[in-house]
Design a protein around this motif. Structure first.
Motif, PDB file in Angstrom:
ATOM      1  N   ALA A  17     -19.681  -7.139  -4.614  1.00  0.00           N
ATOM      2  CA  ALA A  17     -20.145  -5.763  -4.690  1.00  0.00           C
ATOM      3  C   ALA A  17     -19.257  -4.877  -3.469  1.00  0.00           C
ATOM      4  O   ALA A  17     -18.431  -3.354  -3.487  1.00  0.00           O
ATOM      5  N   THR A  18     -18.681  -5.535  -2.886  1.00  0.00           N
ATOM      6  CA  THR A  18     -18.110  -5.241  -1.663  1.00  0.00           C
ATOM      7  C   THR A  18     -16.240  -4.326  -2.718  1.00  0.00           C
ATOM      8  O   THR A  18     -16.124  -3.081  -2.055  1.00  0.00           O
ATOM      9  N   GLY A  19     -15.823  -5.315  -3.558  1.00  0.00           N
ATOM     10  CA  GLY A  19     -15.128  -4.514  -4.009  1.00  0.00           C
ATOM     11  C   GLY A  19     -15.056  -3.310  -5.135  1.00  0.00           C
ATOM     12  O   GLY A  19     -14.090  -2.605  -5.601  1.00  0.00           O
ATOM     13  N   LEU A  20     -16.468  -2.608  -5.602  1.00  0.00           N
ATOM     14  CA  LEU A  20     -16.738  -2.358  -5.907  1.00  0.00           C
ATOM     15  C   LEU A  20     -15.991  -0.610  -5.184  1.00  0.00           C
ATOM     16  O   LEU A  20     -15.728   0.769  -5.734  1.00  0.00           O
ATOM     17  N   GLY A  21     -15.614  -0.968  -3.296  1.00  0.00           N
ATOM     18  CA  GLY A  21     -15.268   0.421  -3.053  1.00  0.00           C
ATOM     19  C   GLY A  21     -13.628   0.750  -3.261  1.00  0.00           C
ATOM     20  O   GLY A  21     -13.628   1.987  -2.323  1.00  0.00           O
ATOM     21  N   ALA A  22     -13.420  -0.139  -3.709  1.00  0.00           N
ATOM     22  CA  ALA A  22     -11.623  -0.209  -4.113  1.00  0.00           C
ATOM     23  C   ALA A  22     -11.724   1.725  -5.397  1.00  0.00           C
ATOM     24  O   ALA A  22     -10.452   1.819  -5.435  1.00  0.00           O
ATOM     25  N   ILE A  23     -13.032   1.920  -5.867  1.00  0.00           N
ATOM     26  CA  ILE A  23     -12.614   2.363  -7.540  1.00  0.00           C
ATOM     27  C   ILE A  23     -12.261   4.094  -7.228  1.00  0.00           C
ATOM     28  O   ILE A  23     -11.506   4.048  -8.015  1.00  0.00           O
ATOM     29  N   PRO A  24     -12.410   4.436  -5.940  1.00  0.00           N
ATOM     30  CA  PRO A  24     -12.725   5.620  -5.658  1.00  0.00           C
ATOM     31  C   PRO A  24     -11.541   6.447  -5.428  1.00  0.00           C
ATOM     32  O   PRO A  24     -10.307   7.156  -5.982  1.00  0.00           O
ATOM     33  N   PHE A  25     -10.559   5.104  -5.012  1.00  0.00           N
ATOM     34  CA  PHE A  25      -8.732   5.419  -5.135  1.00  0.00           C
ATOM     35  C   PHE A  25      -8.268   4.476  -6.157  1.00  0.00           C
ATOM     36  O   PHE A  25      -6.905   5.471  -6.551  1.00  0.00           O
ATOM     37  N   LEU A  26      -8.841   4.734  -7.230  1.00  0.00           N
ATOM     38  CA  LEU A  26      -8.116   4.925  -8.770  1.00  0.00           C
ATOM     39  C   LEU A  26      -8.225   6.269  -8.600  1.00  0.00           C
ATOM     40  O   LEU A  26      -7.063   6.875  -9.741  1.00  0.00           O
ATOM     41  N   PHE A  27      -8.508   7.457  -8.490  1.00  0.00           N
ATOM     42  CA  PHE A  27      -7.978   8.963  -8.531  1.00  0.00           C
ATOM     43  C   PHE A  27      -7.658   9.291  -7.281  1.00  0.00           C
ATOM     44  O   PHE A  27      -7.514  10.790  -7.837  1.00  0.00           O
ATOM     45  N   ALA A  28      -7.784   9.159  -6.873  1.00  0.00           N
ATOM     46  CA  ALA A  28      -6.379   9.139  -5.341  1.00  0.00           C
ATOM     47  C   ALA A  28      -5.074   9.598  -5.780  1.00  0.00           C
ATOM     48  O   ALA A  28      -4.786   8.127  -5.779  1.00  0.00           O
ATOM     49  N   ARG A  29      -4.365  10.181  -6.244  1.00  0.00           N
ATOM     50  CA  ARG A  29      -2.992  10.249  -6.370  1.00  0.00           C
ATOM     51  C   ARG A  29      -1.755   9.391  -5.763  1.00  0.00           C
ATOM     52  O   ARG A  29      -0.575   9.048  -6.608  1.00  0.00           O
ATOM     53  N   ILE A  31      -0.363  10.353  -1.720  1.00  0.00           N
ATOM     54  CA  ILE A  31      -0.535   9.325  -0.512  1.00  0.00           C
ATOM     55  C   ILE A  31       0.498   9.769   0.534  1.00  0.00           C
ATOM     56  O   ILE A  31       1.449  10.613   1.086  1.00  0.00           O
ATOM     57  N   SER A  32      -0.212  11.189   0.833  1.00  0.00           N
ATOM     58  CA  SER A  32       0.292  12.316   1.784  1.00  0.00           C
ATOM     59  C   SER A  32      -0.090  12.090   3.039  1.00  0.00           C
ATOM     60  O   SER A  32      -0.887  11.053   3.092  1.00  0.00           O
ATOM     61  N   GLU A  33       0.840  12.662   3.616  1.00  0.00           N
ATOM     62  CA  GLU A  33       0.376  12.514   5.239  1.00  0.00           C
ATOM     63  C   GLU A  33      -1.164  12.458   5.486  1.00  0.00           C
ATOM     64  O   GLU A  33      -2.357  12.242   6.390  1.00  0.00           O
ATOM     65  N   ARG A  34      -2.250  13.808   5.092  1.00  0.00           N
ATOM     66  CA  ARG A  34      -2.827  13.913   5.259  1.00  0.00           C
ATOM     67  C   ARG A  34      -4.400  12.932   4.393  1.00  0.00           C
ATOM     68  O   ARG A  34      -5.597  12.860   5.045  1.00  0.00           O
ATOM     69  N   PHE A  35      -3.572  11.891   2.817  1.00  0.00           N
ATOM     70  CA  PHE A  35      -4.365  11.437   2.947  1.00  0.00           C
ATOM     71  C   PHE A  35      -4.494  10.117   3.956  1.00  0.00           C
ATOM     72  O   PHE A  35      -5.942   9.811   3.638  1.00  0.00           O
ATOM     73  N   VAL A  36      -3.526  10.208   4.240  1.00  0.00           N
ATOM     74  CA  VAL A  36      -3.722   8.954   5.405  1.00  0.00           C
ATOM     75  C   VAL A  36      -4.850   8.921   6.516  1.00  0.00           C
ATOM     76  O   VAL A  36      -6.091   8.440   6.725  1.00  0.00           O
ATOM     77  N   ALA A  37      -5.000  10.776   7.462  1.00  0.00           N
ATOM     78  CA  ALA A  37      -5.635  10.939   8.022  1.00  0.00           C
ATOM     79  C   ALA A  37      -6.753  10.989   7.549  1.00  0.00           C
ATOM     80  O   ALA A  37      -7.567  10.048   7.862  1.00  0.00           O
ATOM     81  N   TYR A  38      -7.078  11.358   6.651  1.00  0.00           N
ATOM     82  CA  TYR A  38      -8.860  11.498   6.214  1.00  0.00           C
ATOM     83  C   TYR A  38      -9.101  10.146   5.186  1.00  0.00           C
ATOM     84  O   TYR A  38     -10.409   9.840   5.645  1.00  0.00           O
ATOM     85  N   SER A  39      -8.645   9.570   5.063  1.00  0.00           N
ATOM     86  CA  SER A  39      -9.250   8.131   4.668  1.00  0.00           C
ATOM     87  C   SER A  39      -9.476   7.315   5.691  1.00  0.00           C
ATOM     88  O   SER A  39     -10.700   6.716   6.619  1.00  0.00           O
ATOM     89  N   ALA A 154      -9.644   2.369   2.252  1.00  0.00           N
ATOM     90  CA  ALA A 154      -8.530   3.982   2.824  1.00  0.00           C
ATOM     91  C   ALA A 154      -7.802   3.224   3.949  1.00  0.00           C
ATOM     92  O   ALA A 154      -6.628   4.350   4.271  1.00  0.00           O
ATOM     93  N   VAL A 155      -8.009   2.121   4.999  1.00  0.00           N
ATOM     94  CA  VAL A 155      -6.636   1.686   5.466  1.00  0.00           C
ATOM     95  C   VAL A 155      -5.718   1.191   4.221  1.00  0.00           C
ATOM     96  O   VAL A 155      -4.671   1.450   5.243  1.00  0.00           O
ATOM     97  N   LEU A 156      -6.087   1.079   3.148  1.00  0.00           N
ATOM     98  CA  LEU A 156      -5.308  -0.027   2.754  1.00  0.00           C
ATOM     99  C   LEU A 156      -4.144   0.316   1.542  1.00  0.00           C
ATOM    100  O   LEU A 156      -3.052   0.779   1.960  1.00  0.00           O
ATOM    101  N   ARG A 157      -4.904   1.367   1.129  1.00  0.00           N
ATOM    102  CA  ARG A 157      -4.159   2.166  -0.053  1.00  0.00           C
ATOM    103  C   ARG A 157      -3.434   2.812   0.541  1.00  0.00           C
ATOM    104  O   ARG A 157      -2.183   2.972  -0.158  1.00  0.00           O
ATOM    105  N   PRO A 158      -3.741   3.885   1.652  1.00  0.00           N
ATOM    106  CA  PRO A 158      -2.721   4.410   2.017  1.00  0.00           C
ATOM    107  C   PRO A 158      -1.203   4.080   2.498  1.00  0.00           C
ATOM    108  O   PRO A 158       0.250   4.878   2.647  1.00  0.00           O
ATOM    109  N   GLN A 159      -1.147   2.592   2.902  1.00  0.00           N
ATOM    110  CA  GLN A 159       0.178   1.430   3.087  1.00  0.00           C
ATOM    111  C   GLN A 159       0.486   1.439   1.800  1.00  0.00           C
ATOM    112  O   GLN A 159       1.942   0.009   1.414  1.00  0.00           O
ATOM    113  N   GLY A 160      -0.006   1.894   0.692  1.00  0.00           N
ATOM    114  CA  GLY A 160       0.943   1.265  -0.829  1.00  0.00           C
ATOM    115  C   GLY A 160       0.348  -0.111  -1.125  1.00  0.00           C
ATOM    116  O   GLY A 160       1.297  -0.700  -2.345  1.00  0.00           O
TER     117      GLY A 160
END
Ligand SMILES: [Zn+2]
Length: 245
Positions: A17-29, A31-39, A154-160
């Motif tokens: 179930a924990t893996g489902l948490g990655a799904i919202p990041f499919l929609f974030a195209r 990776i800006s500074e603000r994306f890093v901050a708000y994630s 939210a911590v991993l995705r902004p790092q690419g």
């Protein structure tokens, strides 16, 4: 099927179930500074909210033990930070990132994986009270794992890190749940004694990670008021979500 196998399979579901948490990041195209901050702010809030739940659960078994566990959790992070910082952080590589970003991701994965041990014990101990109670606790932890997968992503995705690998690390962070649930179920009395320490430990480590790593990073990249509002709203949402479960 043996009872221990049933407990293992239930607890394995919570990890997946924990893996489902990655799904919202499919929609974030982008990776800006603000994306890093708000994630980061959302991750911080979700972890704070989850920690409230862990402390509430722990004090039901023993308040002093929960507090002692919390202090151990803080010490654990200080030691881990020391070990990761001893090597020149420039040399540290994790996924596609180097240096500071790699260090923070590694710390996040370690903290979230370690906090899952106590939750695995909680699943196993609750199965000691019967399959119905065990199933209820399993479902509650499985659902609570989804926003934790969001926090990790939210911590991993902004790092690419790719969305698939975010899901993979999220599932990885919950693997201690099936691994700990079985021994906790088989030796329920022994583990029941250790449980408040474990829950306190998990909460202490997560709160310290939020205050020492995630929020400072978020404030560096985003507007102060927006980071604080987002973190507070995520924390409240997580607490309400756990109440509702
Ligand atoms: Zn958790």
């Amino acid at each position: 099927m043996s009872d221990a196998l049933v407990v293992f399979l239930y607890a394995l579901l919570t990890a997946i179930a924990t893996g489902l948490g990655a799904i919202p990041f499919l929609f974030a195209r982008t990776i800006s500074e603000r994306f890093v901050a708000y994630s980061g702010a959302i991750a911080a809030g979700l972890m704070l909210g989850a920690s409230f739940g862990l402390v509430a659960e722990g004090t039901a078994y023993g308040s002093a033990q929960t507090v002692a566990g919390g202090l151990l959790g803080v010490v654990f992070i200080l030691v881990t930070q020391g070990v990761l910082g001893e090597r020149d952080s420039q040399d540290l590589v994790f996924e596609a990132a180097r240096g500071e970003g790699a260090r923070r991701m590694l710390l996040m994965v370690i903290v979230m994986t370690v906090h899952s041990f106590a939750e695995g014990v909680a699943v196993g101990v609750s199965f000691g009270g019967g399959v119905t109670l065990g199933a209820v606790i399993t479902i509650a932890i499985a659902i609570h794992n989804i926003p934790e997968g969001v926090a990790i992503s939210a911590v991993l995705r902004p790092q690419g890190v790719s969305v698939t690998r975010c899901a993979g690390w999220s599932v990885f962070s919950s693997l201690p749940q099936p691994l700990m649930a079985v021994p906790a179920f088989l030796f329920v009395e022994t583990f029941r004694t250790a449980l408040p320490y474990g829950l306190g430990f998990a909460a202490g480590a997560m709160v310290f990670m939020v205050l020492g790593e995630l929020l400072p990073e978020a404030y560096d990249h985003g507007e102060r008021a927006q980071v604080a509002t987002l973190a507070a709203a995520s924390a409240v949402a997580m607490v309400l979500f756990q109440q509702w479960l």
